[in-house]
Write a protein that holds these residues in place. Structure first.
Motif, PDB file in Angstrom:
ATOM      1  N   ASP A  82      20.950  12.825   2.535  1.00  0.00           N
ATOM      2  CA  ASP A  82      19.628  12.734   1.920  1.00  0.00           C
ATOM      3  C   ASP A  82      18.531  12.376   2.922  1.00  0.00           C
ATOM      4  N   TYR A  83      18.726  12.678   4.171  1.00  0.00           N
ATOM      5  CA  TYR A  83      17.721  12.507   5.231  1.00  0.00           C
ATOM      6  C   TYR A  83      17.767  13.756   6.110  1.00  0.00           C
ATOM      7  N   PRO A  84      16.692  14.087   6.823  1.00  0.00           N
ATOM      8  CA  PRO A  84      16.572  15.436   7.387  1.00  0.00           C
ATOM      9  C   PRO A  84      17.213  15.710   8.739  1.00  0.00           C
ATOM     10  N   ILE A  85      17.625  14.685   9.472  1.00  0.00           N
ATOM     11  CA  ILE A  85      18.141  14.928  10.822  1.00  0.00           C
ATOM     12  C   ILE A  85      19.638  14.643  10.878  1.00  0.00           C
ATOM     13  N   ALA A  86      20.409  15.656  11.232  1.00  0.00           N
ATOM     14  CA  ALA A  86      21.857  15.502  11.389  1.00  0.00           C
ATOM     15  C   ALA A  86      22.183  15.297  12.863  1.00  0.00           C
ATOM     16  N   LEU A  87      22.915  14.245  13.151  1.00  0.00           N
ATOM     17  CA  LEU A  87      23.422  14.006  14.504  1.00  0.00           C
ATOM     18  C   LEU A  87      24.862  14.499  14.542  1.00  0.00           C
ATOM     19  N   ILE A  88      25.079  15.604  15.235  1.00  0.00           N
ATOM     20  CA  ILE A  88      26.391  16.252  15.242  1.00  0.00           C
ATOM     21  C   ILE A  88      27.115  15.911  16.543  1.00  0.00           C
ATOM     22  N   ARG A  89      28.301  15.331  16.409  1.00  0.00           N
ATOM     23  CA  ARG A  89      29.121  14.966  17.565  1.00  0.00           C
ATOM     24  C   ARG A  89      30.319  15.897  17.639  1.00  0.00           C
ATOM     25  N   LEU A 105      20.092  28.674  10.860  1.00  0.00           N
ATOM     26  CA  LEU A 105      19.778  30.001  10.338  1.00  0.00           C
ATOM     27  C   LEU A 105      18.985  29.946   9.042  1.00  0.00           C
ATOM     28  N   SER A 106      18.927  28.766   8.420  1.00  0.00           N
ATOM     29  CA  SER A 106      18.214  28.613   7.148  1.00  0.00           C
ATOM     30  C   SER A 106      16.771  28.160   7.340  1.00  0.00           C
ATOM     31  N   SER A 107      16.391  27.892   8.564  1.00  0.00           N
ATOM     32  CA  SER A 107      15.062  27.340   8.845  1.00  0.00           C
ATOM     33  C   SER A 107      14.165  28.360   9.535  1.00  0.00           C
ATOM     34  N   LYS A 108      12.873  28.265   9.247  1.00  0.00           N
ATOM     35  CA  LYS A 108      11.873  29.080   9.928  1.00  0.00           C
ATOM     36  C   LYS A 108      10.999  28.232  10.847  1.00  0.00           C
ATOM     37  N   ARG A 109      11.366  26.982  11.012  1.00  0.00           N
ATOM     38  CA  ARG A 109      10.563  26.070  11.819  1.00  0.00           C
ATOM     39  C   ARG A 109      10.757  26.329  13.307  1.00  0.00           C
ATOM     40  N   SER A 110       9.784  25.889  14.091  1.00  0.00           N
ATOM     41  CA  SER A 110       9.805  26.174  15.525  1.00  0.00           C
ATOM     42  C   SER A 110      10.981  25.511  16.228  1.00  0.00           C
ATOM     43  N   ASN A 111      11.462  24.388  15.707  1.00  0.00           N
ATOM     44  CA  ASN A 111      12.571  23.683  16.355  1.00  0.00           C
ATOM     45  C   ASN A 111      13.917  23.993  15.707  1.00  0.00           C
ATOM     46  N   ARG A 112      14.033  25.171  15.109  1.00  0.00           N
ATOM     47  CA  ARG A 112      15.307  25.552  14.482  1.00  0.00           C
ATOM     48  C   ARG A 112      16.389  25.811  15.519  1.00  0.00           C
ATOM     49  N   ILE A 113      15.987  26.030  16.779  1.00  0.00           N
ATOM     50  CA  ILE A 113      16.949  26.244  17.864  1.00  0.00           C
ATOM     51  C   ILE A 113      16.842  25.080  18.844  1.00  0.00           C
ATOM     52  N   VAL A 114      17.956  24.404  19.080  1.00  0.00           N
ATOM     53  CA  VAL A 114      17.992  23.302  20.030  1.00  0.00           C
ATOM     54  C   VAL A 114      19.222  23.469  20.916  1.00  0.00           C
ATOM     55  N   LYS A 115      19.177  22.852  22.074  1.00  0.00           N
ATOM     56  CA  LYS A 115      20.325  22.926  22.972  1.00  0.00           C
ATOM     57  C   LYS A 115      20.483  21.605  23.709  1.00  0.00           C
ATOM     58  N   THR A 116      21.679  21.363  24.167  1.00  0.00           N
ATOM     59  CA  THR A 116      21.950  20.134  24.903  1.00  0.00           C
ATOM     60  C   THR A 116      23.090  20.366  25.881  1.00  0.00           C
ATOM     61  N   LYS A 117      23.254  19.433  26.804  1.00  0.00           N
ATOM     62  CA  LYS A 117      24.295  19.556  27.810  1.00  0.00           C
ATOM     63  C   LYS A 117      25.633  19.052  27.273  1.00  0.00           C
ATOM     64  N   ILE A 118      26.681  19.641  27.809  1.00  0.00           N
ATOM     65  CA  ILE A 118      28.046  19.196  27.539  1.00  0.00           C
ATOM     66  C   ILE A 118      28.504  18.371  28.737  1.00  0.00           C
ATOM     67  N   VAL A 119      29.038  17.189  28.482  1.00  0.00           N
ATOM     68  CA  VAL A 119      29.500  16.313  29.559  1.00  0.00           C
ATOM     69  C   VAL A 119      30.961  15.962  29.310  1.00  0.00           C
ATOM     70  N   GLU A 120      31.805  16.356  30.241  1.00  0.00           N
ATOM     71  CA  GLU A 120      33.249  16.130  30.119  1.00  0.00           C
ATOM     72  C   GLU A 120      33.758  16.574  28.748  1.00  0.00           C
ATOM     73  N   LYS A 121      33.329  17.752  28.358  1.00  0.00           N
ATOM     74  CA  LYS A 121      33.739  18.437  27.129  1.00  0.00           C
ATOM     75  C   LYS A 121      33.167  17.796  25.853  1.00  0.00           C
ATOM     76  N   LYS A 122      32.300  16.801  25.977  1.00  0.00           N
ATOM     77  CA  LYS A 122      31.720  16.139  24.813  1.00  0.00           C
ATOM     78  C   LYS A 122      30.244  16.491  24.676  1.00  0.00           C
ATOM     79  N   PHE A 123      29.767  16.502  23.428  1.00  0.00           N
ATOM     80  CA  PHE A 123      28.349  16.759  23.201  1.00  0.00           C
ATOM     81  C   PHE A 123      27.868  16.034  21.952  1.00  0.00           C
ATOM     82  N   LYS A 124      26.559  15.817  21.897  1.00  0.00           N
ATOM     83  CA  LYS A 124      25.855  15.368  20.694  1.00  0.00           C
ATOM     84  C   LYS A 124      24.591  16.202  20.600  1.00  0.00           C
ATOM     85  N   ILE A 125      24.267  16.635  19.386  1.00  0.00           N
ATOM     86  CA  ILE A 125      23.093  17.484  19.221  1.00  0.00           C
ATOM     87  C   ILE A 125      22.431  17.164  17.881  1.00  0.00           C
ATOM     88  N   LEU A 126      21.104  17.184  17.871  1.00  0.00           N
ATOM     89  CA  LEU A 126      20.328  16.881  16.666  1.00  0.00           C
ATOM     90  C   LEU A 126      19.899  18.176  15.989  1.00  0.00           C
TER      91      LEU A 126
END
Length: 416
Positions: A82-89, A105-126
């Motif tokens: 029930d809050y808008p930002i998902a922190l995916i690990r 794919l469900s969003s038309k907002r400018s920040n619908r595409i984000v990217k982040t680095k992978i470190v030692e096979k681990k990642f977190k992305i908003l």
């Protein structure tokens, strides 16, 4: 692409059940010698095709399971919040992958595409979610995974309110060493609010209590509302006040304009300044209680303006010139250190407004664990100034709420 493969197989089996495997079903001919022979042939082919379909499904499912490169550790498909930002690990299997991309794919907002680095096979992305079901495509150069998350805005009349306080002139600029700084205080406070909300939810979820968190004020475009309030004193008058005098003055004014019966006010002072002569910050404090969480804006220049800048802000090793600007970084001397400490300190003061006392656990938000606010959103901590040693940490090294704090939050009207 595991999710899509399984879905396709299930659809195939369902369609086959309805149609009797029409694509593979034999046709009857006038040359059939008897009706009984025809029925036998059809039954045999139907049984063969049904078994073949099952084996095909199992092969595709097991193949994707065995070789799927992307693994999500804290969400399941079709989870809701029930809050808008998902922190995916998550993790990846391929050590060659250095970057991961997420597209809503469900969003038309400018920040619908984000990217982040992978470190030692681990990642977190908003991921910013839109109301309803969100279809997220998570990909590396070698694999894709689809994750569906449902978002329905939290319905709670008790909310956290974000306020930017100026002096009596109404001047909104804050102190910064950055040339041509856009002075985007609105974006910085919006980002802080969303990160605090998400951190609270994710860390409570890690205690097996679900993703419970506080509500924020949103406008008709689903943006966090930032109130800009003109103070009753000049900057010089604010600078002359003690910490308690600052708190009492600002509490009195904000309570008159923004009552706290059903709200908690987070106030960031835009007039905080570092005095180069006296070598100290003026009109700066960190206090929380009652309906007010108050903090100085002396390190606002280190905060991210938006969600897509969060990773960059928490990896910015630019040193702070402590002779000219406030360095509130817990002796780390860098932009990332100041961003982590000061954003975390606001969260700490907000915790006091929820009734949370100080904690003895070193990683608790309600102790100095707020210095590690950044770790909840990253997988590696950059080195402090005059060092080249980064720190790859585990979940237990991240900011969190201790059991006694969790117990209070779960009973709070701000979380129910």
């Amino acid at each position: 692409m595991k999710t899509l493969s399984i879905f396709s197989c299930l659809l195939f089996l369902n369609q086959s059940k309805k149609t009797g495997f029409i694509p593979l079903r034999p046709t009857t001919t006038v040359e059939s010698t008897t009706a009984e022979l025809q029925k036998t042939k059809v039954a045999a082919h139907f049984g063969f095709n049904f078994i073949l379909g099952i084996l095909t499904f199992l092969f595709v499912f097991l193949t994707n399971s065995a070789f799927a490169e992307i693994h999500i550790s804290n969400y399941k498909d079709c989870d809701g919040q029930d809050y808008p930002i998902a922190l995916i690990r998550g993790t990846v299997d391929n050590s060659d992958d250095q970057e991961i991309l997420l597209e809503n794919l469900s969003s038309k907002r400018s920040n619908r595409i984000v990217k982040t680095k992978i470190v030692e096979k681990k990642f977190k992305i908003l991921a910013e979610l839109v109301p309803g079901m969100n279809y997220l495509m998570i990909s590396t150069p070698n694999e894709q995974l689809q994750l569906s998350l449902f978002y329905e805005k939290k319905q709670n009349r008790n909310r956290v309110r974000m306020i930017y306080l100026t002096d009596s002139t109404g001047q909104t600029s804050f102190q910064t060493p950055i040339e041509n700084d856009p002075q985007n205080y609105i974006g910085k406070l919006q980002t802080l609010a969303l990160l605090m909300q998400t951190l609270t939810a994710e860390r409570l979820n890690d205690t097996n209590n679900g993703r419970k968190t506080f509500a924020l004020e949103f406008d008709e475009n689903d943006q966090v509302i930032i109130h800009c309030l003109k103070g009753r004193k000049t900057a010089a008058e604010f600078e002359a006040m003690s910490d308690n005098e600052l708190f009492n003055e600002i509490y009195d004014q904000t309570e008159r304009v923004f009552p706290t019966e059903n709200a908690r006010n987070v106030v960031i002072m835009g007039f905080t300044r570092f005095d180069e002569v006296e070598k100290k910050a003026k009109a700066h404090t960190a206090l929380g209680g009652g309906g007010l969480a108050l903090f100085g804006g002396g390190n606002l220049f280190t905060w991210p303006d938006s969600l897509d800048q969060v990773q960059d802000a928490f990896s910015n090793t630019t040193p702070i010139d402590g002779e000219k600007f406030l360095d509130d970084s817990a002796f780390r001397g860098t932009y990332w250190g100041a961003a982590a400490t000061t954003m975390g300190a606001v969260h700490h003061e907000l915790g006091h407004t929820f009734g949370l006392p100080h904690s003895e656990h070193p990683e608790d938000i309600m102790s100095r664990g707020f210095d590690h606010f950044n770790r909840v959103f990253t997988v590696i901590e950059p080195p402090p100034v005059n060092s080249d040693q980064s720190f790859i940490f585990n979940l237990e090294n991240e900011s969190f709420f201790a059991p006694e704090s969790v117990e209070i939050l779960l009973k709070s009207k701000w979380f129910n």
